[in-house]
Design an enzyme around this catalytic site. Structure first.
Site, PDB file in Angstrom:
ATOM      1  N   GLU A 138      91.600  39.875 -31.865  1.00  0.00           N
ATOM      2  CA  GLU A 138      91.983  38.515 -32.246  1.00  0.00           C
ATOM      3  C   GLU A 138      93.227  38.574 -33.127  1.00  0.00           C
ATOM      4  O   GLU A 138      93.212  39.199 -34.178  1.00  0.00           O
ATOM      5  CB  GLU A 138      90.823  37.878 -33.021  1.00  0.00           C
ATOM      6  CG  GLU A 138      91.069  36.459 -33.428  1.00  0.00           C
ATOM      7  CD  GLU A 138      89.887  35.864 -34.205  1.00  0.00           C
ATOM      8  OE1 GLU A 138      89.410  36.520 -35.143  1.00  0.00           O
ATOM      9  OE2 GLU A 138      89.462  34.747 -33.860  1.00  0.00           O
ATOM     10  N   LYS A 152      80.740  28.241 -50.479  1.00  0.00           N
ATOM     11  CA  LYS A 152      81.974  28.870 -50.974  1.00  0.00           C
ATOM     12  C   LYS A 152      83.118  28.656 -49.985  1.00  0.00           C
ATOM     13  O   LYS A 152      83.092  29.179 -48.880  1.00  0.00           O
ATOM     14  CB  LYS A 152      81.789  30.383 -51.163  1.00  0.00           C
ATOM     15  CG  LYS A 152      82.969  31.001 -51.893  1.00  0.00           C
ATOM     16  CD  LYS A 152      83.018  32.508 -51.801  1.00  0.00           C
ATOM     17  CE  LYS A 152      83.741  33.004 -50.592  1.00  0.00           C
ATOM     18  NZ  LYS A 152      85.178  32.635 -50.518  1.00  0.00           N
TER      19      LYS A 152
END
Ligand code: NAD
Ligand code: MN
Length: 506
Positions: A404, A197
């Site tokens: 992050e 995917k």
């Protein structure tokens, strides 16, 4: 219903590059056919440079994943796995690499179009990387070998490195084509079949690859691509009862979901390539020009949207001012603009959602008391461009030091000893990569040994090799991709024992 299709005319794109029209089906790719999703759902694809919706692709649900898994299972049992000679797997992977090379200009253009990365980077990194990865793992296909184990004169054991079976793979949007290949190539070389995917934000190049996969001659069902959303199609892969292994690249948050779903379903094997907050250490004896250039590249490459981004820069106090001045000039000099213009280094961020997320981190940095030394704003009046941004006065417990950001934003802090540099570098839940700059070989090796990261660069940053392993320490992941090390995550080891003695056991 017939599946949707995608059409785009690159003839009017600025700059050079691909001249022509892309036209291909954007259905799900199952059993070598493009088919519509059972429920007929769609995903709109937005060009981050123009903000316009440029096409639609099919959106898979659990039902479609199920169909794809059945196709992959049948292919594994009947046409691939131990049924396809290793030399045939090698030939097909090399053939696919040839086709990618023949279509390199169109694939690069599509990658720049849907992701917003500079066309030149798409070509040099993603497409060239894709060709290299396919050829590298093609080379392994017929070199997968077990061992013979001498037990004693009347007993022999040997091992077989068998394919695991049907592998589910889930990938992010930042390197759409590179991630697609880094996942499928080792899986196929070792004889597994795949249900993969792509990210819902960037599925186009993976779908275009399906045409090349079919043209290359892969048997039907060996590679199945189910475009779709994470919480439906992605979750269905992670929890499927007939998928033997799931390989995931993405955020640490979603990585946790995938691992839980794997545990709660059939205990499928799990490998994870997750986020990072990687340190880049500049020692007082570093070659300053080299350090400045690589540090800017490490912070800004791919719009800062790289798992390995060198987003925390630690500089020795003796050279801090000098480094910061040169680094600031370098960060300012980067060309920002339309990805199709030939001198563009930095394009737009991938989506408005992600743009807002980065801008929010910049606001948090300001609010928590860090200083915006450079940038900190949208670049230009419109578009998803962000100024290269440097934060100074950043403390260890600030959000922008810990989380992050995944954008062109770097934090800088000072250190005064090697011990302190190592401590600051390792003060993170992540452990994907690290860089260090020094001309002292003892310091380089000693510090590299102490860094808790899956990759360490000495006197460069972000320069990976296809034949070296890549993966994370700590919460940056489980397992390794690339290099020979990738193979062990796509094979199951079987020990076969042979008895040559006639004496009965009881
Ligand atoms: P993400 O975690 O949001 O999504 C990654 C993929 O997971 C997408 O395909 C998404 O649709 C799918 N997904 C979302 N929810 C899911 C669920 N509940 N179950 C199953 N699948 C689900 O990550 P992203 O925003 O696409 O990519 C950015 C992240 O990827 C960053 O954290 C970056 O560091 C990481 N990354 C890591 C590496 C590496 O090799 N370590 C490489 C590239 C990116
Ligand atoms: Mn995301």
């Amino acid at each position: 219903m017939s599946p949707p299709s995608f059409e785009f005319d690159f003839n009017s794109a600025p700059g050079g590059g691909f001249r022509g029209r892309s036209f291909f089906s954007t259905g799900l790719f199952i059993n070598n056919e493009f088919v519509d999703a059972v429920d007929g759902n769609r995903i709109g694809i937005v060009n981050p440079t123009s903000g316009k919706t440029i096409g639609i692709v099919a959106a898979a649900t659990e039902k479609d994943v199920d169909i794809a898994v059945r196709a992959a299972r049948e292919a594994f049992e009947q046409r691939w796995g131990m049924k396809a000679p290793p030399t045939e797997r090698r030939r097909l992977l090399n053939r696919l690499a040839d086709l990618v090379a023949e279509n390199a200009d169109e694939l690069s253009a599509l990658e720049a179009l849907e992701n917003g990365k500079a066309l030149i980077a798409a070509k040099m990194m993603d497409v060239e990387g894709t060709i290299g990865i396919l050829r590298y793992f093609a080379g392994w296909a017929d070199k997968i070998q077990g061992k013979t184990i001498e037990v004693n004169d009347s007993k022999l054991a040997y091992t077989r490195h068998e394919p695991i079976g049907v592998v589910g793979q889930i990938i992010p949007w930042n390197l759409p084509l590179g991630m697609f290949t880094v996942k499928i190539a080792p899986a196929l070389a070792t004889g597994n079949t795949v249900v993969i995917k792509p990210s819902e934000w960037t599925p186009l190049t993976a779908i275009r690859m399906c045409e090349l996969i079919k043209e290359a001659g892969f048997p039907k069902g060996v590679i199945n691509v189910v475009t779709g959303y994470g919480d439906t199609a992605g979750a269905a892969i992670a929890s499927h009862m007939d998928i033997d292994k799931v390989a995931f690249t993405g955020s640490s948050l979603v990585g946790r979901h995938v691992m839980k779903a794997a545990a709660a379903s059939n205990l499928k094997r799990v490998t994870l390539e997750l986020g990072g907050k990687s340190p880049n250490i500049i020692f007082q004896d570093a070659d300053l020009d080299r350090a400045v250039s690589w540090a800017a590249f490490g912070a800004l490459a791919n719009q800062g949207q790289l798992c390995i981004a060198g987003s925390r820069v630690f500089v020795h106090e003796d050279i801090y001012d000098k480094f910061l001045a040169a680094f600031t000039e370098k960060m300012k000099s980067v060309r920002i603009g339309d990805p199709f213009l030939p001198d563009t280094f930095q394009g737009p961020q991938v989506t408005e959602t992600h743009f807002n997320r980065i801008m929010n981190y910049i606001e948090i940095g300001k609010r928590e008391g860090a200083t915006v030394h450079l940038g900190g704003e949208r670049y230009g009046a419109e578009g998803l461009y962000i100024q290269p941004t440097i934060f100074t006065d950043v403390k260890a417990d600030m959000t922008i030091m810990k989380e992050e950001i995944f954008g062109p934003v770097v934090v800088i802090a000072k250190f005064s000893s090697d011990e302190e540099a190592v401590r600051m570098a390792n003060d993170t839940v992540y452990g994907l990569a690290a860089g260090l700059f020094t001309c002292d070989v003892s310091r380089a090796i000693s510090v590299a040994n102490q860094l808790k990261a899956g990759t360490v660069w000495i006197n460069c940053y972000g320069a990976s090799s296809l034949n070296a392993p890549f993966g994370g320490y700590k919460q940056s992941g489980i397992g390794r991709e690339l290099g020979e090390y990738a193979l062990e995550h796509y094979t199951a080891v079987k020990a076969v024992h042979i008895n040559m003695s006639a004496s009965p056991p009881i």
